[in-house]
Design a protein around this motif. Structure first.
Motif, mmCIF file in Angstrom:
data_model
loop_
_atom_site.group_PDB
_atom_site.id
_atom_site.type_symbol
_atom_site.label_atom_id
_atom_site.label_comp_id
_atom_site.label_asym_id
_atom_site.label_seq_id
_atom_site.Cartn_x
_atom_site.Cartn_y
_atom_site.Cartn_z
ATOM 1 N N UNK A 42 1.067 -0.844 -0.056
ATOM 2 C CA UNK A 42 0.192 0.217 0.326
ATOM 3 C C UNK A 42 0.606 1.604 0.030
ATOM 4 N N UNK A 43 1.946 1.243 0.901
ATOM 5 C CA UNK A 43 3.136 2.244 0.722
ATOM 6 C C UNK A 43 3.303 2.554 -1.506
ATOM 7 N N UNK A 44 3.444 1.818 -1.687
ATOM 8 C CA UNK A 44 3.692 1.816 -3.281
ATOM 9 C C UNK A 44 2.520 2.201 -3.924
ATOM 10 N N UNK A 45 1.624 2.213 -3.390
ATOM 11 C CA UNK A 45 0.189 3.559 -3.848
ATOM 12 C C UNK A 45 0.461 4.530 -3.768
ATOM 13 N N UNK A 46 0.573 5.163 -2.514
ATOM 14 C CA UNK A 46 1.442 6.302 -2.096
ATOM 15 C C UNK A 46 2.727 6.708 -2.613
ATOM 16 N N UNK A 47 3.262 5.513 -2.884
ATOM 17 C CA UNK A 47 5.168 6.626 -3.384
ATOM 18 C C UNK A 47 4.346 6.911 -4.993
ATOM 19 N N UNK A 48 3.450 6.001 -6.122
ATOM 20 C CA UNK A 48 2.901 6.332 -7.253
ATOM 21 C C UNK A 48 2.870 8.407 -6.432
ATOM 22 N N UNK A 49 1.376 8.320 -6.280
ATOM 23 C CA UNK A 49 0.843 9.382 -5.800
ATOM 24 C C UNK A 49 1.913 10.357 -5.624
ATOM 25 N N UNK A 50 2.707 10.424 -4.244
ATOM 26 C CA UNK A 50 4.020 11.851 -4.740
ATOM 27 C C UNK A 50 4.531 10.961 -5.509
ATOM 28 N N UNK A 51 4.988 10.668 -6.389
ATOM 29 C CA UNK A 51 5.537 10.760 -7.694
ATOM 30 C C UNK A 51 4.924 11.492 -8.846
#
Length: 307
Positions: A42-51
């Motif tokens: 789920x953090x990788x989903x967050x990372x995509x949004x921040x990128x």
């Protein structure tokens, strides 16, 4: 509930289901092929949004942000796999859970350090502003329709990759019997790396697509991770087809349940109690549905067949 509201909530449920599929597809492949529990997915989903938020601010274009964020999410996933996750493949599930939970804490604090705690906004692409008339006086946003269309296209591409290519054949074989795949001379570590990186990119893609309609903030992937685990349990661990159908089911039940349960409770309770009881029952519907399905199909709707 009016027919108009039911239609809108149904489309919103379909959109949520598509986002859940993009997250759950990578998660189910990682779990099915590698027998690896990755709470940090789920953090990788967050990372995509921040990128997406970072690249959109730098370039002024959502499409440029999308093009840059996808390979960046892939790189982040591969770096995490190399530095952390590959050292956990031979460990027990408890060690994997504890280590990946630590990754969640580190990355959540990392984005706070880099971007602050305040929510960020990603501008919606100009070409997808406005809406499509679905009833008199009712427009459904173009961008939400684009999310649905993009998710369906990704699902079709993923099906083709898994079912019709050599890499997909190895992934399916690894999900069925990874030791046998390794015994046949396949570099199982490289296969694990490919699966993990691809799963991270899918989760990042979901984050990019969600960024213009949701606040980009630390911890934004935590709730979706719980739903993604429900999806892969219902669909069958390791099954992409199961993840797709289960994601749509979960998205529709989650969205329609939260909209309809308070109204249904008003049939038997006073309005104040109906709101409270309806909200409580709505939050339980997904898990009730999961328990009911597993009672009849303990391995999920479309389990991967063992060799």
């Amino acid at each position: 509930m009016s027919l108009t509201l039911l239609l809108v909530q149904g489309l919103n449920g379909l959109q949520l289901g598509i986002l859940l599929f993009l997250i759950a597809a990578g998660l189910t492949l990682v779990f099915g092929v590698m027998d690896f529990i990755n709470l940090a997915h789920g953090v990788q989903y967050m990372v995509g949004a921040y990128l997406a938020a970072y690249f959109a601010a730098q370039t002024g274009s959502f499409w440029a942000a999308l093009a840059l964020a996808l390979p960046a999410a892939l790189v982040v996933g591969l770096v995490l796999e190399f530095l952390v996750f590959r050292h956990l493949y031979d460990r027990d599930h408890m060690a994997q859970v504890l280590a990946t939970f630590g990754v969640i804490l580190i990355l959540n604090d990392g984005v706070k350090l880099l971007f602050g705690s305040a929510p960020l906004q990603v501008p919606m692409p100009a070409a997808l502003t406005g809406g499509v008339p679905i009833m008199d006086g009712l427009l459904y946003p173009h961008y939400r329709i684009a999310i649905i269309a993009g998710g369906l296209a990704t699902a079709a591409l993923l099906w083709w990759l898994v079912e019709r290519t050599k890499v997909g054949m190895l992934i399916r074989a690894g999900a069925t019997n990874a030791p046998m795949v390794a015994a046949l001379g396949i570099d199982i570590r490289r296969l694990f790396m490919v699966v993990f990186g691809f799963g991270a990119m899918l989760a990042g893609f979901a984050g990019v697509m969600a960024a213009p309609i949701l606040s980009v903030e630390p911890g934004m992937g935590d709730n979706l991770l719980i739903l993604a685990f429900v999806v892969i349990v219902i669909g069958g661990i390791g099954s992409v087809r199961g993840a797709f159908l289960a994601a749509l089911l979960v998205g529709l039940v989650e969205t329609l349940g939260r909209s309809m349960m308070p109204d249904l409770m008003r049939l038997v309770l006073d309005p104040s109690a109906a709101r409270q009881v309806g909200a409580a029952l709505a939050s339980m519907l997904i898990y009730i549905a999961m328990a009911a399905i597993l009672a009849f199909r303990p391995a999920g709707l479309f389990p991967v067949r063992a060799a």
